[in-house]
Motif scaffolding. Structure first.
Motif, PDB file in Angstrom:
ATOM      1  N   SER A 131     -57.253 -75.442 -39.197  1.00 51.92           N
ATOM      2  CA  SER A 131     -57.495 -75.477 -37.752  1.00 51.92           C
ATOM      3  C   SER A 131     -56.240 -75.792 -36.951  1.00 51.92           C
ATOM      4  CB  SER A 131     -58.574 -76.519 -37.430  1.00 51.92           C
ATOM      5  OG  SER A 131     -58.084 -77.841 -37.612  1.00 51.92           O
ATOM      6  N   ILE A 132     -55.264 -76.477 -37.565  1.00 53.01           N
ATOM      7  CA  ILE A 132     -54.065 -76.895 -36.818  1.00 53.01           C
ATOM      8  C   ILE A 132     -53.260 -75.686 -36.328  1.00 53.01           C
ATOM      9  CG2 ILE A 132     -51.877 -78.150 -36.963  1.00 53.01           C
ATOM     10  CD1 ILE A 132     -53.303 -80.085 -38.928  1.00 53.01           C
ATOM     11  N   PRO A 133     -52.851 -74.762 -37.224  1.00 54.31           N
ATOM     12  CA  PRO A 133     -52.137 -73.584 -36.702  1.00 54.31           C
ATOM     13  C   PRO A 133     -53.011 -72.702 -35.819  1.00 54.31           C
ATOM     14  CG  PRO A 133     -52.589 -73.321 -39.044  1.00 54.31           C
ATOM     15  CD  PRO A 133     -52.903 -74.739 -38.699  1.00 54.31           C
ATOM     16  N   PHE A 134     -54.309 -72.582 -36.139  1.00 46.00           N
ATOM     17  CA  PHE A 134     -55.196 -71.768 -35.318  1.00 46.00           C
ATOM     18  C   PHE A 134     -55.291 -72.336 -33.900  1.00 46.00           C
ATOM     19  CE2 PHE A 134     -58.014 -69.573 -38.744  1.00 46.00           C
ATOM     20  CZ  PHE A 134     -56.867 -68.970 -39.239  1.00 46.00           C
ATOM     21  N   CYS A 135     -55.437 -73.648 -33.806  1.00 53.29           N
ATOM     22  CA  CYS A 135     -55.521 -74.278 -32.491  1.00 53.29           C
ATOM     23  C   CYS A 135     -54.221 -74.106 -31.719  1.00 53.29           C
ATOM     24  CB  CYS A 135     -55.858 -75.764 -32.654  1.00 53.29           C
ATOM     25  SG  CYS A 135     -56.096 -76.648 -31.094  1.00 53.29           S
ATOM     26  N   ALA A 136     -53.090 -74.249 -32.408  1.00 51.71           N
ATOM     27  CA  ALA A 136     -51.791 -74.094 -31.757  1.00 51.71           C
ATOM     28  C   ALA A 136     -51.603 -72.671 -31.236  1.00 51.71           C
ATOM     29  CB  ALA A 136     -50.673 -74.452 -32.737  1.00 51.71           C
ATOM     30  N   VAL A 137     -51.964 -71.683 -32.062  1.00 53.77           N
ATOM     31  CA  VAL A 137     -51.832 -70.280 -31.646  1.00 53.77           C
ATOM     32  C   VAL A 137     -52.730 -69.994 -30.446  1.00 53.77           C
ATOM     33  CG1 VAL A 137     -52.301 -67.900 -32.354  1.00 53.77           C
ATOM     34  CG2 VAL A 137     -51.097 -69.435 -33.903  1.00 53.77           C
ATOM     35  N   TYR A 138     -53.955 -70.511 -30.473  1.00 51.49           N
ATOM     36  CA  TYR A 138     -54.881 -70.300 -29.359  1.00 51.49           C
ATOM     37  C   TYR A 138     -54.354 -70.950 -28.082  1.00 51.49           C
ATOM     38  CZ  TYR A 138     -59.171 -70.545 -26.585  1.00 51.49           C
ATOM     39  OH  TYR A 138     -60.108 -70.438 -25.578  1.00 51.49           O
ATOM     40  N   ALA A 139     -53.808 -72.150 -28.201  1.00 50.52           N
ATOM     41  CA  ALA A 139     -53.260 -72.836 -27.024  1.00 50.52           C
ATOM     42  C   ALA A 139     -52.096 -72.048 -26.426  1.00 50.52           C
ATOM     43  CB  ALA A 139     -52.804 -74.247 -27.409  1.00 50.52           C
ATOM     44  N   ILE A 140     -51.233 -71.493 -27.286  1.00 52.41           N
ATOM     45  CA  ILE A 140     -50.110 -70.677 -26.797  1.00 52.41           C
ATOM     46  C   ILE A 140     -50.635 -69.415 -26.115  1.00 52.41           C
ATOM     47  CG2 ILE A 140     -48.127 -69.288 -27.531  1.00 52.41           C
ATOM     48  CD1 ILE A 140     -47.753 -71.337 -29.824  1.00 52.41           C
ATOM     49  N   ALA A 141     -51.668 -68.810 -26.701  1.00 49.87           N
ATOM     50  CA  ALA A 141     -52.241 -67.591 -26.119  1.00 49.87           C
ATOM     51  C   ALA A 141     -52.825 -67.872 -24.738  1.00 49.87           C
ATOM     52  CB  ALA A 141     -53.315 -67.021 -27.040  1.00 49.87           C
ATOM     53  N   VAL A 142     -53.591 -68.955 -24.618  1.00 54.97           N
ATOM     54  CA  VAL A 142     -54.203 -69.299 -23.326  1.00 54.97           C
ATOM     55  C   VAL A 142     -53.132 -69.622 -22.296  1.00 54.97           C
ATOM     56  CG1 VAL A 142     -55.644 -70.988 -22.133  1.00 54.97           C
ATOM     57  CG2 VAL A 142     -56.383 -70.064 -24.331  1.00 54.97           C
ATOM     58  N   LEU A 143     -52.179 -70.477 -22.671  1.00 53.40           N
ATOM     59  CA  LEU A 143     -51.115 -70.857 -21.739  1.00 53.40           C
ATOM     60  C   LEU A 143     -50.281 -69.651 -21.328  1.00 53.40           C
ATOM     61  CD1 LEU A 143     -49.516 -73.081 -20.275  1.00 53.40           C
ATOM     62  CD2 LEU A 143     -48.168 -73.366 -22.372  1.00 53.40           C
ATOM     63  N   GLY A 144     -49.913 -68.817 -22.305  1.00 54.04           N
ATOM     64  CA  GLY A 144     -49.066 -67.662 -22.008  1.00 54.04           C
ATOM     65  C   GLY A 144     -49.750 -66.641 -21.118  1.00 54.04           C
ATOM     66  N   ASN A 145     -51.009 -66.336 -21.395  1.00 51.17           N
ATOM     67  CA  ASN A 145     -51.705 -65.326 -20.599  1.00 51.17           C
ATOM     68  C   ASN A 145     -52.036 -65.834 -19.201  1.00 51.17           C
ATOM     69  OD1 ASN A 145     -52.203 -62.820 -22.288  1.00 51.17           O
ATOM     70  ND2 ASN A 145     -52.932 -64.384 -23.706  1.00 51.17           N
ATOM     71  N   PHE A 146     -52.395 -67.108 -19.072  1.00 50.44           N
ATOM     72  CA  PHE A 146     -52.611 -67.660 -17.741  1.00 50.44           C
ATOM     73  C   PHE A 146     -51.306 -67.697 -16.947  1.00 50.44           C
ATOM     74  CE2 PHE A 146     -56.827 -69.574 -18.891  1.00 50.44           C
ATOM     75  CZ  PHE A 146     -57.517 -69.045 -17.814  1.00 50.44           C
ATOM     76  N   THR A 147     -50.186 -67.923 -17.638  1.00 49.00           N
ATOM     77  CA  THR A 147     -48.882 -67.918 -16.962  1.00 49.00           C
ATOM     78  C   THR A 147     -48.570 -66.537 -16.407  1.00 49.00           C
ATOM     79  OG1 THR A 147     -48.064 -69.682 -18.408  1.00 49.00           O
ATOM     80  CG2 THR A 147     -46.419 -68.365 -17.241  1.00 49.00           C
ATOM     81  N   ILE A 148     -48.843 -65.498 -17.205  1.00 51.89           N
ATOM     82  CA  ILE A 148     -48.637 -64.125 -16.730  1.00 51.89           C
ATOM     83  C   ILE A 148     -49.469 -63.867 -15.477  1.00 51.89           C
ATOM     84  CG2 ILE A 148     -49.019 -61.683 -17.272  1.00 51.89           C
ATOM     85  CD1 ILE A 148     -46.684 -62.687 -18.797  1.00 51.89           C
ATOM     86  N   LEU A 149     -50.737 -64.235 -15.517  1.00 59.38           N
ATOM     87  CA  LEU A 149     -51.629 -64.020 -14.375  1.00 59.38           C
ATOM     88  C   LEU A 149     -51.155 -64.792 -13.153  1.00 59.38           C
ATOM     89  CD1 LEU A 149     -55.077 -64.244 -16.214  1.00 59.38           C
ATOM     90  CD2 LEU A 149     -54.006 -62.181 -15.310  1.00 59.38           C
ATOM     91  N   PHE A 150     -50.724 -66.033 -13.352  1.00 59.16           N
ATOM     92  CA  PHE A 150     -50.280 -66.881 -12.245  1.00 59.16           C
ATOM     93  C   PHE A 150     -49.018 -66.320 -11.595  1.00 59.16           C
ATOM     94  CE2 PHE A 150     -47.638 -70.455 -10.770  1.00 59.16           C
ATOM     95  CZ  PHE A 150     -48.480 -70.983  -9.795  1.00 59.16           C
ATOM     96  N   ILE A 151     -48.062 -65.913 -12.428  1.00 55.42           N
ATOM     97  CA  ILE A 151     -46.794 -65.412 -11.892  1.00 55.42           C
ATOM     98  C   ILE A 151     -47.011 -64.115 -11.122  1.00 55.42           C
ATOM     99  CG2 ILE A 151     -44.573 -64.400 -12.544  1.00 55.42           C
ATOM    100  CD1 ILE A 151     -44.422 -66.471 -14.772  1.00 55.42           C
ATOM    101  N   VAL A 152     -47.787 -63.195 -11.678  1.00 55.33           N
ATOM    102  CA  VAL A 152     -48.016 -61.921 -10.997  1.00 55.33           C
ATOM    103  C   VAL A 152     -48.782 -62.130  -9.692  1.00 55.33           C
ATOM    104  CG1 VAL A 152     -49.165 -59.674 -11.166  1.00 55.33           C
ATOM    105  CG2 VAL A 152     -47.912 -60.580 -13.125  1.00 55.33           C
ATOM    106  N   LYS A 153     -49.728 -63.063  -9.678  1.00 61.80           N
ATOM    107  CA  LYS A 153     -50.484 -63.332  -8.459  1.00 61.80           C
ATOM    108  C   LYS A 153     -49.587 -63.943  -7.383  1.00 61.80           C
ATOM    109  CE  LYS A 153     -54.660 -65.645  -6.721  1.00 61.80           C
ATOM    110  NZ  LYS A 153     -53.999 -66.251  -5.556  1.00 61.80           N
ATOM    111  N   ARG A 154     -48.700 -64.859  -7.794  1.00 69.28           N
ATOM    112  CA  ARG A 154     -47.864 -65.569  -6.821  1.00 69.28           C
ATOM    113  C   ARG A 154     -46.729 -64.704  -6.287  1.00 69.28           C
ATOM    114  NH1 ARG A 154     -47.300 -71.224  -6.975  1.00 69.28           N
ATOM    115  NH2 ARG A 154     -45.537 -70.807  -5.565  1.00 69.28           N
ATOM    116  N   GLU A 155     -46.168 -63.852  -7.122  1.00 61.48           N
ATOM    117  CA  GLU A 155     -44.973 -63.095  -6.752  1.00 61.48           C
ATOM    118  C   GLU A 155     -45.364 -61.715  -6.233  1.00 61.48           C
ATOM    119  OE1 GLU A 155     -41.403 -62.451  -5.714  1.00 61.48           O
ATOM    120  OE2 GLU A 155     -41.801 -64.341  -6.755  1.00 61.48           O
ATOM    121  N   THR A 156     -45.259 -61.509  -4.932  1.00 62.84           N
ATOM    122  CA  THR A 156     -45.683 -60.237  -4.335  1.00 62.84           C
ATOM    123  C   THR A 156     -44.838 -59.054  -4.811  1.00 62.84           C
ATOM    124  OG1 THR A 156     -44.293 -60.711  -2.406  1.00 62.84           O
ATOM    125  CG2 THR A 156     -46.617 -61.347  -2.270  1.00 62.84           C
ATOM    126  N   SER A 157     -43.598 -59.318  -5.214  1.00 67.35           N
ATOM    127  CA  SER A 157     -42.743 -58.224  -5.690  1.00 67.35           C
ATOM    128  C   SER A 157     -43.243 -57.658  -7.016  1.00 67.35           C
ATOM    129  CB  SER A 157     -41.304 -58.709  -5.852  1.00 67.35           C
ATOM    130  OG  SER A 157     -41.214 -59.707  -6.859  1.00 67.35           O
TER     131      SER A 157
END
Length: 314
Positions: free
Chosen positions: A31-57
């Protein structure tokens, strides 16, 4: 087997998920590597969504497709990983019949959507490289929305028969699923019926969705490479091809584990069950983790905006 030892029930109230059979003692460590990979996936994909939403360019077709891919990655991984971790950490193995069918639908549906979005991104690269003067006229916001809707409808409709086919069979002897989620084939193997229609439909779905997508991506890149080789200088060719690297990496992250998993499931008859399930888990977890990393590292606009936000925050 006698009737006294066999219990038939058309719709079992619950299924029991074993997690990774044969490795129950190692569930906590797995569960340790699985949890770490999932946390990176959630953080990374939410970061993409946040940046694209915030940056009009970044409000352009290519980045809209990035966001679609991020949403599909989030839904697909969240449909399986939390339940997997609850099995590993809390021994919470039960899942209701309805929840099992819902999980099955979402996993198959959003997996198909990911593939469809990669086709849309290949079309985006084709227009940008082969018809750059018509790019803004071809990929308008309306066109991007229609492409996204077509991807959703195609995957949603083609996946819809799975839960209905599973629901119609009688189940007997056991409701224990030797898996960490309600994979279609793992569930129907418990049915006391001829399930060939499920196998045939699974193959039809595979070829009509993934097979067609791979074909269209191959055609797109054949035309793209032909256009690139027509460019006058080596620097121009390398610079143009560089705009496709992120997409090619995303294709590899999705299709290579998927192909390896499919080949192992079909031809790996002597491969232990826990190895097959571990391969499936990698196929479920790795693409959602890699996609935001690929686009964060390879896409200058996203990388620049992320570094600016981090520097501003510090």
């Amino acid at each position: 087997m006698s009737d006294s030892n066999t219990t038939y029930f058309t719709n079992p109230s619950t299924f029991i998920l074993l997690g990774i059979p044969g490795l129950e003692a190692a569930h906590i460590w797995i569960s340790i590597p699985f949890c770490a990979v999932y946390a990176i996936a959630v953080l990374g994909n939410f970061t993409i969504l946040f940046i694209v939403k915030r940056e009009t360019s970044l409000h352009e077709p290519m980045f809209y497709f990035f966001c679609m891919l991020a949403v599909s990655d989030l839904v697909m991984s969240t449909a399986t990983v939390p339940k997997m971790l609850s099995i590993f950490w809390f021994n919470s193995r039960e899942i209701s019949f309805s929840a099992c069918l819902t999980q099955m639908y979402f996993v198959n549906c959003f997996s198909g959507m990911e593939s469809g979005i990669l086709v849309a991104m290949a079309f985006d690269r084709y227009v940008a490289i082969c018809n750059p003067l018509r790019y803004s006229m071809t990929l308008t916001n309306s066109a991007v929305a229609k492409i996204g809707l077509a991807v959703v409808l195609r995957s949603g409709i083609l996946t819809l028969p799975y839960p209905f086919l599973v629901r119609r069979w009688p189940y007997c002897r056991t409701n224990v699923i030797p898996h960490f989620y309600c994979a279609h084939i793992a569930v129907v193997k418990l049915a006391c019926a001829d399930i060939r229609i499920n196998s045939y439909y699974g193959l039809f779905d595979l070829f009509s969705m993934i097979g067609m997508d791979v074909f269209f991506i191959a055609v797109s890149y054949t035309l793209i490479l032909r256009a690139i080789f027509r460019l006058p200088t080596k620097d121009a060719r390398l610079k143009t091809f560089g705009t496709c690297i992120s997409h090619l990496c995303a294709i590899s992250a999705l299709y290579i584990p998927d192909l390896f998993s499919a080949l192992t499931q079909r031809f790996g008859h002597n491969v232990p069950l826990h190895v097959l399930i571990l391969i499936t888990s990698v196929n479920q977890l790795v693409p959602p983790m890699l996609h935001p990393i690929i686009y964060g590292v390879r896409t200058k606009q996203i990388r620049g905006r992320l570094l600016f936000s981090l520097c501003s925050g510090s």
